[in-house]
Design a protein around this motif. Structure first.
Motif, short mmCIF file in Angstrom:
data_model
loop_
_atom_site.label_atom_id
_atom_site.label_comp_id
_atom_site.label_asym_id
_atom_site.label_seq_id
_atom_site.Cartn_x
_atom_site.Cartn_y
_atom_site.Cartn_z
N LYS A 123 0.80 -1.23 0.00
CA LYS A 123 0.00 0.00 0.00
C LYS A 123 0.82 1.26 0.00
O LYS A 123 0.30 2.33 -0.26
CB LYS A 123 -0.96 0.03 1.17
N TRP A 158 -4.41 0.65 3.53
CA TRP A 158 -3.98 -0.54 4.23
C TRP A 158 -5.15 -1.46 4.56
O TRP A 158 -5.22 -2.60 4.12
CB TRP A 158 -3.25 -0.13 5.51
N ILE A 159 -6.06 -0.96 5.33
CA ILE A 159 -7.14 -1.79 5.80
C ILE A 159 -8.38 -1.60 4.93
O ILE A 159 -9.11 -2.53 4.65
CB ILE A 159 -7.52 -1.43 7.26
N LYS A 214 -10.62 -0.87 1.67
CA LYS A 214 -10.55 -1.24 0.26
C LYS A 214 -10.35 0.01 -0.58
O LYS A 214 -11.16 0.94 -0.53
CB LYS A 214 -11.87 -1.93 -0.11
N GLU A 232 0.77 -9.39 2.71
CA GLU A 232 -0.53 -8.69 2.68
C GLU A 232 -1.44 -9.26 1.59
O GLU A 232 -2.29 -8.54 1.04
CB GLU A 232 -0.33 -7.18 2.50
N TYR A 240 -5.53 -9.32 1.81
CA TYR A 240 -6.43 -8.20 1.49
C TYR A 240 -7.10 -8.34 0.13
O TYR A 240 -8.32 -8.23 0.03
CB TYR A 240 -5.70 -6.86 1.63
N HIS A 281 -9.68 -10.83 0.54
CA HIS A 281 -10.78 -10.31 1.35
C HIS A 281 -11.68 -9.38 0.53
O HIS A 281 -12.90 -9.37 0.70
CB HIS A 281 -10.19 -9.56 2.54
N TRP A 282 -11.07 -8.61 -0.36
CA TRP A 282 -11.84 -7.64 -1.15
C TRP A 282 -12.48 -8.26 -2.39
O TRP A 282 -13.10 -7.55 -3.18
CB TRP A 282 -10.93 -6.47 -1.55
N GLY A 340 -1.39 -10.92 6.60
CA GLY A 340 -2.44 -9.91 6.51
C GLY A 340 -3.63 -10.22 7.41
O GLY A 340 -3.84 -11.35 7.82
N TYR A 360 -7.73 -10.51 8.31
CA TYR A 360 -8.92 -11.08 7.66
C TYR A 360 -8.61 -12.33 6.83
O TYR A 360 -9.17 -12.49 5.74
CB TYR A 360 -9.60 -10.06 6.73
#
Lengths: 199, 199
Positions: B60, B95-96, B98, B131, B134, B137-138, B163, B165
């Motif tokens: 990121k 970072w966290i 989206k 990471e 992410y 997750h997205w 990462g 989640y």
């Protein structure tokens, strides 16, 4: 989160720049993996900014950390980054269980005495006290002495302490505490450690 | 615990030696610090045993991991240990949260496609997918594709995914899962990140 906005700004009269330069005491505890490994990962960043680094291993097996030690030796000799000094306080300890024999206690106390001398002399900027929680937990080193020494350390000297059973006094004194929790481990499935993974 | 005795020996027809050589999929998740840092610490051991290492940063901020990248570049050029290849999949992500924009999704998908090609070619022995949780997750990368790909990978190819989640399917497929829990963080006290500590 280096560029994040902290939820509150302390009323301590310090500028952000001063706060950025304040000493960090980090503790990695819990029963999961990654406590020491993350400390050595942090040391990579310290090396990169050119800080002199000291690793104090309060260890149990000569097999452990050979990869990390070799890597930091190579980094220390690379001509860039900070210097790396590697201390071993004792060999052949058991890991979780308290080992018998007074020599272990004496080794640990001697190791801590060296750390105190180095902190007083402001010899390093980044200290890894690897598995230092155990000699505290076993009563070989007085946690109040540890906390008092760390609180009164001068200069910019960051300290990372790893190991299970971190004392509440140590956690209270720390700026950054991470609990590594075991969710799943290959040994649960009957696997043993592997070169390149475990050491 | 390389010399420990596992609680049970699996009835899989493998010798201890074979089990020692089996692939490891590790996941470092949770909201605490040390997830990526511990993955880079693991990579030090992989470097030491001479394995070719690949880091895929699903990142990121260009500021992040500069210390680690510089250290592994120095290690890769040291003439001992394994080689190190460093990939960056995208820059400037949040970072966290989206991030908006289709290009991030495309970058991530492209990065994963490269990982798949390398796994198929058995190009490296140790992969850090930093990471990587992410983009899964997205919804940019299908977790079933990830799990199927990892389960069918050949040779000795260890993979560490970091990462928050981490998807349940990923955790189920992993051999080693550590949850880094935040106990205390300097930002809670209003401090901001510091060079040498956070990057």
């Amino acid at each position: 989160m280096p560029q994040g906005k902290p939820p509150q700004v302390p009323d301590d009269g310090l500028t952000t720049r001063q706060r950025r330069r304040s000493n960090v005491l980090a503790v990695h505890t819990g029963t999961g993996k990654g406590k020491s490994t993350a400390a050595f990962g942090m040391a990579l960043r310290a090396w990169h900014v050119g800080w002199p680094i000291a690793v104090f291993q309060f260890v149990k097996s000569p097999k452990w950390r050979v990869g990390e030690e070799a890597a930091f030796q190579a980094l220390g000799c690379s001509g860039v980054g900070g210097s790396v000094t590697w201390h071993k306080m004792g060999e052949g300890w058991s890991w979780i269980k308290k080992p018998a024999g007074e020599d272990h206690a004496a080794n640990a106390a001697e190791g801590w005495a060296q750390v105190k001398r180095d902190l007083l002399a402001e010899r390093y900027a980044f200290y890894v006290l690897d598995e230092f929680t155990y000699p505290i937990h076993w009563g070989w080193i007085d946690v109040h002495d540890v906390v008092d020494t760390l609180k009164s350390r001068g200069g910019t000297q960051h300290v990372v302490i790893t190991g299970r059973y971190a004392a509440p006094e140590l956690i209270a004194a720390a700026d950054l505490v991470t609990e590594m929790g075991k969710v799943k481990h290959p040994m649960d499935e009957g696997r043993k450690g592997q070169a390149g993974i475990e050491w």
